[in-house]
Design a protein around this motif. Structure first.
Motif, PDB file in Angstrom:
ATOM      1  N   LYS A 252    -105.248 -67.572 -12.786  1.00 47.87           N
ATOM      2  CA  LYS A 252    -106.259 -68.521 -12.339  1.00 47.87           C
ATOM      3  C   LYS A 252    -105.944 -69.961 -12.742  1.00 47.87           C
ATOM      4  CE  LYS A 252    -108.754 -65.027 -10.916  1.00 47.87           C
ATOM      5  NZ  LYS A 252    -108.910 -64.717  -9.478  1.00 47.87           N
ATOM      6  N   LEU A 255    -107.009 -72.763 -10.557  1.00 52.12           N
ATOM      7  CA  LEU A 255    -108.451 -72.988 -10.471  1.00 52.12           C
ATOM      8  C   LEU A 255    -109.013 -73.621 -11.735  1.00 52.12           C
ATOM      9  CD1 LEU A 255    -109.533 -69.567  -8.918  1.00 52.12           C
ATOM     10  CD2 LEU A 255    -109.113 -71.717  -7.704  1.00 52.12           C
ATOM     11  N   TYR A 338    -114.092 -67.985  -8.488  1.00 57.71           N
ATOM     12  CA  TYR A 338    -112.753 -67.905  -9.086  1.00 57.71           C
ATOM     13  C   TYR A 338    -111.799 -67.042  -8.264  1.00 57.71           C
ATOM     14  CZ  TYR A 338    -114.823 -70.153 -13.151  1.00 57.71           C
ATOM     15  OH  TYR A 338    -115.451 -71.045 -13.994  1.00 57.71           O
ATOM     16  N   GLU A 339    -112.118 -66.874  -6.978  1.00 58.24           N
ATOM     17  CA  GLU A 339    -111.261 -66.160  -6.033  1.00 58.24           C
ATOM     18  C   GLU A 339    -111.034 -64.707  -6.417  1.00 58.24           C
ATOM     19  OE1 GLU A 339    -107.714 -68.498  -5.499  1.00 58.24           O
ATOM     20  OE2 GLU A 339    -108.801 -70.118  -4.480  1.00 58.24           O
ATOM     21  N   GLY A 341    -113.354 -62.479  -5.441  1.00 57.74           N
ATOM     22  CA  GLY A 341    -113.998 -61.748  -4.369  1.00 57.74           C
ATOM     23  C   GLY A 341    -115.049 -60.771  -4.848  1.00 57.74           C
ATOM     24  N   SER A 366    -112.791 -76.108  -2.922  1.00 62.71           N
ATOM     25  CA  SER A 366    -112.661 -74.939  -2.042  1.00 62.71           C
ATOM     26  C   SER A 366    -113.429 -73.729  -2.557  1.00 62.71           C
ATOM     27  CB  SER A 366    -111.184 -74.561  -1.882  1.00 62.71           C
ATOM     28  OG  SER A 366    -110.610 -74.239  -3.145  1.00 62.71           O
ATOM     29  N   THR A 367    -113.804 -73.746  -3.833  1.00 63.98           N
ATOM     30  CA  THR A 367    -114.483 -72.584  -4.422  1.00 63.98           C
ATOM     31  C   THR A 367    -116.007 -72.713  -4.420  1.00 63.98           C
ATOM     32  OG1 THR A 367    -114.489 -73.468  -6.682  1.00 63.98           O
ATOM     33  CG2 THR A 367    -112.514 -72.282  -5.973  1.00 63.98           C
TER      34      THR A 367
END
Length: 390
Positions: A252, A255, A338-339, A341, A366-367
């Motif tokens: 991460k 991010l 934090y991608e 999902g 983007s998050t």
């Protein structure tokens, strides 16, 4: 309950709470503040432990005034033994006690004037950083914690020379996580001689505390605002289905660009200029939301806005799945920032309840969780940028 309220030691209190999966019985044997002021109760979507102590002073599952949070930080810091040898390391447990841990560290630093105190918190996120250890929180919705080596060589040296370890969590019911974290740290702290376990509410009881002391490799003490015990009687109701909130284990670093506490801090990171530039009107009702493990900097922002005369509350999104009912009224669900999902949640916040809602992110634009922003008509505040994203 105000930050300056003076409350004496509370008498023994007992409560019985009917929850979705059974009956919870709690006894507060010693309490600095009333049980009802410190916590409520709810049902977790977790068959391993279907009940939850819902803190009213933490700033996670329920909105809390920043003055009250600061009062709790100072009360707990003032209870730390004055003879704790240095260097000392304070560790906050992710995700719930990240802000609490740093708040206790900062309050202790201010009250004592010491400069040999290091803070860091555990995390659920993998980074391209030297990993000190992992440890397990067996009853959690996401069991594995990661603990990284402090990034600054001076801080890494302090960590290695640590003699006193202060472990901070919002509550303790078995103490097993304290044992696991101490074992993980002891391998990197050859001079460690004392551990203090700090919680807002301690439900272990005398026998369990004694068992924890016996299991620890060094002298161990306990600090809390409430000491008591609990018992849970499961019902015949089907066990709750727990959603998968464990993440994808991807790195991460793209991010998480700044060290807000995962890699060790001696003092809080100053708020970025564009965040310090945010203003509030006197009397404006504002909710400041942290996201996941990113909570202490939003708490700092909340304190600034409160000082401008606004009526401010602090809360945070979470991966902790809780059923609506009891002290949890209202559930918003959305994808994490934090991608991973995975589902994240916000509890007990109604649209239109506040004049303004600020959702704070350490991650890139983007998050931003657009469904959350839309549901609350909120503003996204990007701590990593020089401008905010509406």
């Amino acid at each position: 309950m105000g930050a300056r309220q003076k409350v004496g030691r509370q008498d023994r209190t007992e409560r019985t709470v009917a929850l979705a999966g059974g009956t919870l019985r709690v006894t507060a044997d010693r309490s600095d503040l009333p049980l009802g002021a410190l916590c409520g109760f709810a049902s977790r979507r977790n068959p391993k432990r279907p009940f939850l102590f819902v803190s009213r002073v933490l700033g996670r599952h329920l909105p809390v005034r920043p003055q009250v949070m600061r009062m709790v930080h100072r009360r707990l810091a003032a209870k730390l033994p004055q003879d704790l040898s240095g260097p000392a390391v304070v560790i906050g447990m992710a995700e719930t006690a990240v802000c609490l841990g740093q708040g206790v560290h900062e309050a202790w630093r201010g009250l004592s004037g010491r400069d040999d105190l290091l803070f860091l918190h555990s995390t659920r996120y993998k980074l391209r950083q030297p990993l000190l250890s992992t440890f397990e929180e067996s009853h959690s919705h996401a069991t594995s914690h990661l603990l990284y080596q402090p990034a600054d060589p001076v801080d890494a040296d302090l960590f290695a020379r640590c003699r006193s370890l202060v472990l901070v969590d919002d509550e303790a019911s078995t103490g097993a996580t304290f044992v696991a974290l101490t074992a993980a740290c002891k391998r990197h702290m050859p001079h460690l001689s004392r551990v203090v376990c700090v919680t807002i509410t301690d439900w272990m009881g005398a026998e369990r505390q004694a068992a924890i002391r016996a299991a620890m490799p060094v002298e161990t003490g306990f600090v809390s605002l409430l000491e008591g015990a609990y018992g849970f009687q499961p019902s015949d109701a089907p066990p709750p289905v727990m959603p998968d909130v464990t993440g994808n284990s991807d790195l991460k670093d793209h991010l998480i660009g700044r060290n807000w506490g995962r890699l060790g801090l001696r003092q809080p990171v100053p708020l970025p200029d564009h965040v310090q530039a945010i203003r509030a009107k006197r009397g404006e009702r504002i909710l400041v939301l942290g996201t996941g493990e990113f909570v202490y900097p939003p708490f700092q922002l909340a304190r600034r806005l409160s000082a401008m005369g606004a009526e401010v509350w602090v809360q945070a999104t979470t991966r902790s799945p809780i059923l609506e009912g009891a002290d949890i009224q209202g559930v918003l669900e959305f994808t994490d920032a934090y991608e991973d999902g995975i589902p994240n949640f916000l509890y007990s916040v109604r649209p239109g309840q506040y004049d303004r809602v600020l959702v704070c992110y350490e991650t890139p634009p983007s998050t931003v969780q657009r469904p959350l922003i839309a549901a609350l008509d909120a503003e996204a505040v990007m701590f990593s940028l020089t401008e905010d994203v509406a």
